[in-house]
Design a protein around this motif. Structure first.
Motif, PDB file in Angstrom:
ATOM      1  N   LEU A   5       0.828  -1.210   0.000  1.00 48.93           N
ATOM      2  CA  LEU A   5       0.000   0.000   0.000  1.00 48.93           C
ATOM      3  C   LEU A   5       0.863   1.262   0.000  1.00 48.93           C
ATOM      4  CD1 LEU A   5      -2.949   0.869   0.091  1.00 48.93           C
ATOM      5  CD2 LEU A   5      -2.778   0.886   2.580  1.00 48.93           C
ATOM      6  N   TYR A   6       1.897   1.271   0.832  1.00 47.01           N
ATOM      7  CA  TYR A   6       2.804   2.419   0.885  1.00 47.01           C
ATOM      8  C   TYR A   6       3.510   2.616  -0.460  1.00 47.01           C
ATOM      9  CZ  TYR A   6       6.727   5.335   2.396  1.00 47.01           C
ATOM     10  OH  TYR A   6       7.656   6.334   2.513  1.00 47.01           O
ATOM     11  N   THR A   7       3.925   1.524  -1.074  1.00 40.56           N
ATOM     12  CA  THR A   7       4.582   1.607  -2.378  1.00 40.56           C
ATOM     13  C   THR A   7       3.634   2.164  -3.436  1.00 40.56           C
ATOM     14  OG1 THR A   7       6.005  -0.241  -1.790  1.00 40.56           O
ATOM     15  CG2 THR A   7       5.804   0.281  -4.134  1.00 40.56           C
ATOM     16  N   LEU A   8       2.385   1.716  -3.411  1.00 39.57           N
ATOM     17  CA  LEU A   8       1.405   2.224  -4.373  1.00 39.57           C
ATOM     18  C   LEU A   8       1.144   3.718  -4.172  1.00 39.57           C
ATOM     19  CD1 LEU A   8      -1.141  -0.721  -4.498  1.00 39.57           C
ATOM     20  CD2 LEU A   8       0.506  -0.033  -6.260  1.00 39.57           C
ATOM     21  N   ARG A  10       3.289   5.888  -3.024  1.00 36.13           N
ATOM     22  CA  ARG A  10       4.468   6.599  -3.522  1.00 36.13           C
ATOM     23  C   ARG A  10       4.493   6.631  -5.045  1.00 36.13           C
ATOM     24  NH1 ARG A  10       9.952   5.654  -0.584  1.00 36.13           N
ATOM     25  NH2 ARG A  10      10.335   7.467  -1.854  1.00 36.13           N
ATOM     26  N   LEU A  11       4.122   5.516  -5.674  1.00 38.95           N
ATOM     27  CA  LEU A  11       4.066   5.501  -7.136  1.00 38.95           C
ATOM     28  C   LEU A  11       2.996   6.445  -7.659  1.00 38.95           C
ATOM     29  CD1 LEU A  11       4.559   1.709  -7.880  1.00 38.95           C
ATOM     30  CD2 LEU A  11       6.129   3.574  -8.438  1.00 38.95           C
ATOM     31  N   ALA A  12       1.879   6.524  -6.948  1.00 38.02           N
ATOM     32  CA  ALA A  12       0.820   7.448  -7.355  1.00 38.02           C
ATOM     33  C   ALA A  12       1.306   8.898  -7.261  1.00 38.02           C
ATOM     34  CB  ALA A  12      -0.418   7.238  -6.494  1.00 38.02           C
ATOM     35  N   LEU A  13       2.017   9.223  -6.175  1.00 44.55           N
ATOM     36  CA  LEU A  13       2.566  10.578  -6.054  1.00 44.55           C
ATOM     37  C   LEU A  13       3.537  10.877  -7.193  1.00 44.55           C
ATOM     38  CD1 LEU A  13       3.255  10.958  -2.233  1.00 44.55           C
ATOM     39  CD2 LEU A  13       1.712  12.338  -3.622  1.00 44.55           C
ATOM     40  N   ALA A  35      10.267  14.881 -10.703  1.00 42.96           N
ATOM     41  CA  ALA A  35       9.075  14.229 -10.160  1.00 42.96           C
ATOM     42  C   ALA A  35       9.453  13.246  -9.061  1.00 42.96           C
ATOM     43  CB  ALA A  35       8.301  13.517 -11.262  1.00 42.96           C
ATOM     44  N   ALA A  36      10.549  12.516  -9.234  1.00 39.26           N
ATOM     45  CA  ALA A  36      10.991  11.576  -8.202  1.00 39.26           C
ATOM     46  C   ALA A  36      11.374  12.312  -6.924  1.00 39.26           C
ATOM     47  CB  ALA A  36      12.167  10.746  -8.711  1.00 39.26           C
ATOM     48  N   LEU A  37      12.078  13.430  -7.057  1.00 42.52           N
ATOM     49  CA  LEU A  37      12.447  14.221  -5.878  1.00 42.52           C
ATOM     50  C   LEU A  37      11.224  14.808  -5.188  1.00 42.52           C
ATOM     51  CD1 LEU A  37      15.643  16.033  -7.191  1.00 42.52           C
ATOM     52  CD2 LEU A  37      15.523  14.222  -5.472  1.00 42.52           C
ATOM     53  N   LEU A  38      10.303  15.344  -5.977  1.00 40.02           N
ATOM     54  CA  LEU A  38       9.085  15.911  -5.396  1.00 40.02           C
ATOM     55  C   LEU A  38       8.235  14.828  -4.719  1.00 40.02           C
ATOM     56  CD1 LEU A  38       8.066  18.446  -8.188  1.00 40.02           C
ATOM     57  CD2 LEU A  38       8.956  18.973  -5.905  1.00 40.02           C
ATOM     58  N   ALA A  39       8.149  13.664  -5.340  1.00 42.00           N
ATOM     59  CA  ALA A  39       7.379  12.560  -4.745  1.00 42.00           C
ATOM     60  C   ALA A  39       8.031  12.085  -3.456  1.00 42.00           C
ATOM     61  CB  ALA A  39       7.261  11.409  -5.744  1.00 42.00           C
ATOM     62  N   TRP A  40       9.357  12.059  -3.431  1.00 45.89           N
ATOM     63  CA  TRP A  40      10.054  11.665  -2.211  1.00 45.89           C
ATOM     64  C   TRP A  40       9.753  12.643  -1.077  1.00 45.89           C
ATOM     65  CZ3 TRP A  40      14.415  14.222   0.034  1.00 45.89           C
ATOM     66  CH2 TRP A  40      14.940  13.553   1.141  1.00 45.89           C
ATOM     67  N   LEU A  41       9.847  13.935  -1.374  1.00 48.82           N
ATOM     68  CA  LEU A  41       9.565  14.949  -0.356  1.00 48.82           C
ATOM     69  C   LEU A  41       8.106  14.879   0.108  1.00 48.82           C
ATOM     70  CD1 LEU A  41      11.520  17.985  -1.829  1.00 48.82           C
ATOM     71  CD2 LEU A  41      12.061  16.697   0.239  1.00 48.82           C
ATOM     72  N   ALA A  42       7.199  14.740  -0.843  1.00 46.10           N
ATOM     73  CA  ALA A  42       5.778  14.687  -0.497  1.00 46.10           C
ATOM     74  C   ALA A  42       5.454  13.429   0.296  1.00 46.10           C
ATOM     75  CB  ALA A  42       4.926  14.751  -1.765  1.00 46.10           C
ATOM     76  N   SER A  43       6.049  12.310  -0.068  1.00 49.70           N
ATOM     77  CA  SER A  43       5.759  11.076   0.667  1.00 49.70           C
ATOM     78  C   SER A  43       6.314  11.153   2.082  1.00 49.70           C
ATOM     79  CB  SER A  43       6.331   9.862  -0.066  1.00 49.70           C
ATOM     80  OG  SER A  43       7.733   9.861  -0.014  1.00 49.70           O
ATOM     81  N   TYR A  44       7.444  11.787   2.254  1.00 48.33           N
ATOM     82  CA  TYR A  44       8.006  11.956   3.593  1.00 48.33           C
ATOM     83  C   TYR A  44       7.092  12.807   4.457  1.00 48.33           C
ATOM     84  CZ  TYR A  44      11.340  12.815   7.320  1.00 48.33           C
ATOM     85  OH  TYR A  44      11.946  12.897   8.547  1.00 48.33           O
ATOM     86  N   ALA A  45       6.509  13.833   3.870  1.00 45.83           N
ATOM     87  CA  ALA A  45       5.653  14.745   4.625  1.00 45.83           C
ATOM     88  C   ALA A  45       4.226  14.223   4.792  1.00 45.83           C
ATOM     89  CB  ALA A  45       5.621  16.111   3.934  1.00 45.83           C
ATOM     90  N   MET A  46       3.697  13.554   3.775  1.00 44.44           N
ATOM     91  CA  MET A  46       2.275  13.218   3.778  1.00 44.44           C
ATOM     92  C   MET A  46       1.958  11.765   4.129  1.00 44.44           C
ATOM     93  SD  MET A  46       1.292  15.379   0.322  1.00 44.44           S
ATOM     94  CE  MET A  46       0.173  14.139  -0.171  1.00 44.44           C
ATOM     95  N   LEU A  47       2.908  10.870   3.985  1.00 45.07           N
ATOM     96  CA  LEU A  47       2.607   9.448   4.153  1.00 45.07           C
ATOM     97  C   LEU A  47       3.234   8.862   5.417  1.00 45.07           C
ATOM     98  CD1 LEU A  47       3.065   8.241   0.469  1.00 45.07           C
ATOM     99  CD2 LEU A  47       0.959   8.887   1.638  1.00 45.07           C
ATOM    100  N   ARG A  48       3.196   9.614   6.478  1.00 48.14           N
ATOM    101  CA  ARG A  48       3.815   9.152   7.719  1.00 48.14           C
ATOM    102  C   ARG A  48       3.119   7.918   8.273  1.00 48.14           C
ATOM    103  NH1 ARG A  48       3.990  12.427  13.356  1.00 48.14           N
ATOM    104  NH2 ARG A  48       4.800  10.729  14.598  1.00 48.14           N
ATOM    105  N   ALA A  53       3.255   2.125   9.433  1.00 50.62           N
ATOM    106  CA  ALA A  53       2.604   0.809   9.389  1.00 50.62           C
ATOM    107  C   ALA A  53       3.468  -0.190   8.628  1.00 50.62           C
ATOM    108  CB  ALA A  53       1.225   0.922   8.740  1.00 50.62           C
ATOM    109  N   ALA A  54       4.082   0.234   7.534  1.00 47.50           N
ATOM    110  CA  ALA A  54       4.949  -0.658   6.756  1.00 47.50           C
ATOM    111  C   ALA A  54       6.182  -1.050   7.562  1.00 47.50           C
ATOM    112  CB  ALA A  54       5.356   0.018   5.445  1.00 47.50           C
ATOM    113  N   VAL A  55       6.763  -0.101   8.272  1.00 44.12           N
ATOM    114  CA  VAL A  55       7.945  -0.388   9.090  1.00 44.12           C
ATOM    115  C   VAL A  55       7.584  -1.361  10.212  1.00 44.12           C
ATOM    116  CG1 VAL A  55       9.573   0.642  10.727  1.00 44.12           C
ATOM    117  CG2 VAL A  55       9.161   1.731   8.542  1.00 44.12           C
ATOM    118  N   ALA A  56       6.449  -1.143  10.856  1.00 46.96           N
ATOM    119  CA  ALA A  56       6.022  -2.038  11.930  1.00 46.96           C
ATOM    120  C   ALA A  56       5.767  -3.445  11.401  1.00 46.96           C
ATOM    121  CB  ALA A  56       4.773  -1.484  12.606  1.00 46.96           C
ATOM    122  N   TRP A  57       5.151  -3.541  10.218  1.00 45.30           N
ATOM    123  CA  TRP A  57       4.886  -4.851   9.627  1.00 45.30           C
ATOM    124  C   TRP A  57       6.187  -5.586   9.323  1.00 45.30           C
ATOM    125  CZ3 TRP A  57       5.900  -7.089   4.837  1.00 45.30           C
ATOM    126  CH2 TRP A  57       5.217  -8.273   4.575  1.00 45.30           C
TER     127      TRP A  57
END
Length: 104
Positions: A5-8, A10-13, A35-48, A53-57
């Motif tokens: 789910l987290y990967t999807l 990030r790919l969507a971003l 786009a990769a840099l912007l997606a990385w920054l956005a995922s860090y800020a928005m997908l906490r 959940a992915a790290v815990a799993w």
């Protein structure tokens, strides 16, 4: 599976940013890099929450593997290498008399 789910997300971003950059006229390979840099920054800020959940799993999965005694080839090989290095180090210290004992 939270990792999928987290990967999807990030790919969507990445797809959204790439589409926006393409739409505004940045139609080169540089658009993908930006786009990769912007997606990385956005995922860090928005997908906490999905990231946590992915790290815990993944941590639970690793603990389960350890509990069952499952080791990878790399893990067991590294452990064997460490044992050999520890034995050689101990032998060298004994020979030099650094471990508090006298050399034989």
């Amino acid at each position: 599976m939270p990792v999928v789910l987290y990967t999807l997300y990030r790919l969507a971003l990445f797809g959204v940013f790439l589409g926006l950059l393409w739409w505004v006229g940045m139609q080169s390979w540089l658009a993908a890099v930006v786009a990769a840099l912007l997606a990385w920054l956005a995922s860090y800020a928005m997908l906490r929450r999905p990231r946590d959940a992915a790290v815990a799993w993944m941590a639970r999965r690793g603990e389960d593997r350890e509990r069952r005694g499952v080791t990878s080839r790399i893990g067991s090989g590294a452990r064997q290498d460490a044992d050999v290095e520890d034995a050689a180090d101990e032998q060298a210290r004994r020979a030099a008399g650094q471990d508090g004992t006298t050399p034989a």
